[in-house]
Design a protein around this motif. Structure first.
Motif, PDB file in Angstrom:
ATOM      1  N   GLY A 192      -3.711   1.779   3.673  1.00  0.00           N
ATOM      2  CA  GLY A 192      -2.796   0.716   3.285  1.00  0.00           C
ATOM      3  C   GLY A 192      -3.295  -0.662   3.708  1.00  0.00           C
ATOM      4  N   ARG A 193      -3.928  -0.735   4.857  1.00  0.00           N
ATOM      5  CA  ARG A 193      -4.461  -2.025   5.315  1.00  0.00           C
ATOM      6  C   ARG A 193      -5.663  -2.457   4.492  1.00  0.00           C
ATOM      7  N   VAL A 194      -6.503  -1.519   4.142  1.00  0.00           N
ATOM      8  CA  VAL A 194      -7.663  -1.858   3.315  1.00  0.00           C
ATOM      9  C   VAL A 194      -7.208  -2.249   1.910  1.00  0.00           C
ATOM     10  N   THR A 195      -6.207  -1.552   1.391  1.00  0.00           N
ATOM     11  CA  THR A 195      -5.663  -1.907   0.083  1.00  0.00           C
ATOM     12  C   THR A 195      -5.062  -3.306   0.124  1.00  0.00           C
ATOM     13  N   GLY A 196      -4.350  -3.626   1.195  1.00  0.00           N
ATOM     14  CA  GLY A 196      -3.792  -4.969   1.361  1.00  0.00           C
ATOM     15  C   GLY A 196      -4.869  -6.031   1.467  1.00  0.00           C
ATOM     16  N   LEU A 197      -5.969  -5.698   2.119  1.00  0.00           N
ATOM     17  CA  LEU A 197      -7.087  -6.633   2.238  1.00  0.00           C
ATOM     18  C   LEU A 197      -7.723  -6.896   0.872  1.00  0.00           C
ATOM     19  N   VAL A 198      -7.936  -5.847   0.100  1.00  0.00           N
ATOM     20  CA  VAL A 198      -8.504  -6.010  -1.243  1.00  0.00           C
ATOM     21  C   VAL A 198      -7.545  -6.816  -2.126  1.00  0.00           C
ATOM     22  N   GLY A 199      -6.253  -6.507  -2.057  1.00  0.00           N
ATOM     23  CA  GLY A 199      -5.264  -7.247  -2.832  1.00  0.00           C
ATOM     24  C   GLY A 199      -5.152  -8.695  -2.392  1.00  0.00           C
ATOM     25  N   GLY A 200      -5.259  -8.933  -1.094  1.00  0.00           N
ATOM     26  CA  GLY A 200      -5.213 -10.306  -0.585  1.00  0.00           C
ATOM     27  C   GLY A 200      -6.404 -11.125  -1.035  1.00  0.00           C
ATOM     28  N   LEU A 201      -7.573 -10.510  -1.048  1.00  0.00           N
ATOM     29  CA  LEU A 201      -8.761 -11.211  -1.525  1.00  0.00           C
ATOM     30  C   LEU A 201      -8.639 -11.542  -3.006  1.00  0.00           C
ATOM     31  N   TYR A 202      -8.059 -10.620  -3.775  1.00  0.00           N
ATOM     32  CA  TYR A 202      -7.841 -10.883  -5.199  1.00  0.00           C
ATOM     33  C   TYR A 202      -6.833 -12.016  -5.386  1.00  0.00           C
ATOM     34  N   LEU A 207     -10.991   2.655  -4.640  1.00  0.00           N
ATOM     35  CA  LEU A 207     -11.892   1.609  -4.158  1.00  0.00           C
ATOM     36  C   LEU A 207     -11.659   1.328  -2.676  1.00  0.00           C
ATOM     37  N   ALA A 208     -10.404   1.238  -2.261  1.00  0.00           N
ATOM     38  CA  ALA A 208     -10.099   0.997  -0.851  1.00  0.00           C
ATOM     39  C   ALA A 208     -10.553   2.169   0.008  1.00  0.00           C
ATOM     40  N   ASP A 209     -10.380   3.388  -0.484  1.00  0.00           N
ATOM     41  CA  ASP A 209     -10.828   4.554   0.257  1.00  0.00           C
ATOM     42  C   ASP A 209     -12.340   4.584   0.397  1.00  0.00           C
ATOM     43  N   LEU A 210     -13.043   4.252  -0.673  1.00  0.00           N
ATOM     44  CA  LEU A 210     -14.505   4.226  -0.599  1.00  0.00           C
ATOM     45  C   LEU A 210     -15.000   3.136   0.355  1.00  0.00           C
ATOM     46  N   LEU A 211     -14.364   1.983   0.325  1.00  0.00           N
ATOM     47  CA  LEU A 211     -14.742   0.921   1.256  1.00  0.00           C
ATOM     48  C   LEU A 211     -14.517   1.341   2.696  1.00  0.00           C
ATOM     49  N   ALA A 215      -0.933   2.294 -14.014  1.00  0.00           N
ATOM     50  CA  ALA A 215      -1.113   3.469 -13.156  1.00  0.00           C
ATOM     51  C   ALA A 215      -2.591   3.726 -12.902  1.00  0.00           C
ATOM     52  N   ALA A 216      -3.410   3.581 -13.931  1.00  0.00           N
ATOM     53  CA  ALA A 216      -4.854   3.767 -13.768  1.00  0.00           C
ATOM     54  C   ALA A 216      -5.438   2.692 -12.852  1.00  0.00           C
ATOM     55  N   MET A 217      -4.957   1.456 -12.955  1.00  0.00           N
ATOM     56  CA  MET A 217      -5.438   0.384 -12.106  1.00  0.00           C
ATOM     57  C   MET A 217      -5.042   0.623 -10.644  1.00  0.00           C
ATOM     58  N   GLY A 218      -3.833   1.120 -10.425  1.00  0.00           N
ATOM     59  CA  GLY A 218      -3.396   1.447  -9.071  1.00  0.00           C
ATOM     60  C   GLY A 218      -4.237   2.561  -8.463  1.00  0.00           C
ATOM     61  N   ALA A 219      -4.532   3.570  -9.254  1.00  0.00           N
ATOM     62  CA  ALA A 219      -5.375   4.666  -8.772  1.00  0.00           C
ATOM     63  C   ALA A 219      -6.783   4.162  -8.472  1.00  0.00           C
ATOM     64  N   PHE A 220      -7.304   3.297  -9.324  1.00  0.00           N
ATOM     65  CA  PHE A 220      -8.631   2.734  -9.096  1.00  0.00           C
ATOM     66  C   PHE A 220      -8.652   1.893  -7.819  1.00  0.00           C
ATOM     67  N   VAL A 255     -11.242   4.192  12.522  1.00  0.00           N
ATOM     68  CA  VAL A 255     -10.393   4.744  11.477  1.00  0.00           C
ATOM     69  C   VAL A 255      -9.462   3.638  10.993  1.00  0.00           C
ATOM     70  N   LEU A 256      -9.603   3.284   9.726  1.00  0.00           N
ATOM     71  CA  LEU A 256      -8.768   2.246   9.130  1.00  0.00           C
ATOM     72  C   LEU A 256      -7.751   2.884   8.192  1.00  0.00           C
ATOM     73  N   PRO A 257      -6.486   2.518   8.332  1.00  0.00           N
ATOM     74  CA  PRO A 257      -5.482   3.044   7.393  1.00  0.00           C
ATOM     75  C   PRO A 257      -5.740   2.518   5.982  1.00  0.00           C
TER      76      PRO A 257
END
Length: 64
Positions: free
Chosen positions: A43-53, A26-30, A17-22, A39-41
């Motif tokens: 969810g898309r930025v989170t998907g981009l960060v997850g895809g890079l990982y 992180l996606a919001d700050l980016l 849960a803490a990792m999900g919040a982090f 304006v970027l949603p």
């Protein structure tokens, strides 16, 4: 990701849960620090960060 960081054998609910919040923070700050008036949603930025990982994990596992 939480299991890799904590080394727990079971399902680490609190650290997951803490990792999900982090990840969301992180996606919001980016998104906010992008400096573009676009304006970027979140969810898309989170998907981009997850895809890079995921790509990093795949390239790392091929080296072994």
């Amino acid at each position: 990701l939480a299991m890799r960081l904590t080394g727990a054998r079971g399902v680490p609910v609190a650290s997951a849960a803490a990792m999900g919040a982090f990840l969301l923070v992180l996606a919001d700050l980016l998104t906010q620090l992008a400096g573009v008036d676009l304006v970027l949603p979140i969810g898309r930025v989170t998907g981009l960060v997850g895809g890079l990982y995921l790509l990093w994990l795949l390239t790392r596992s091929r080296r072994r």
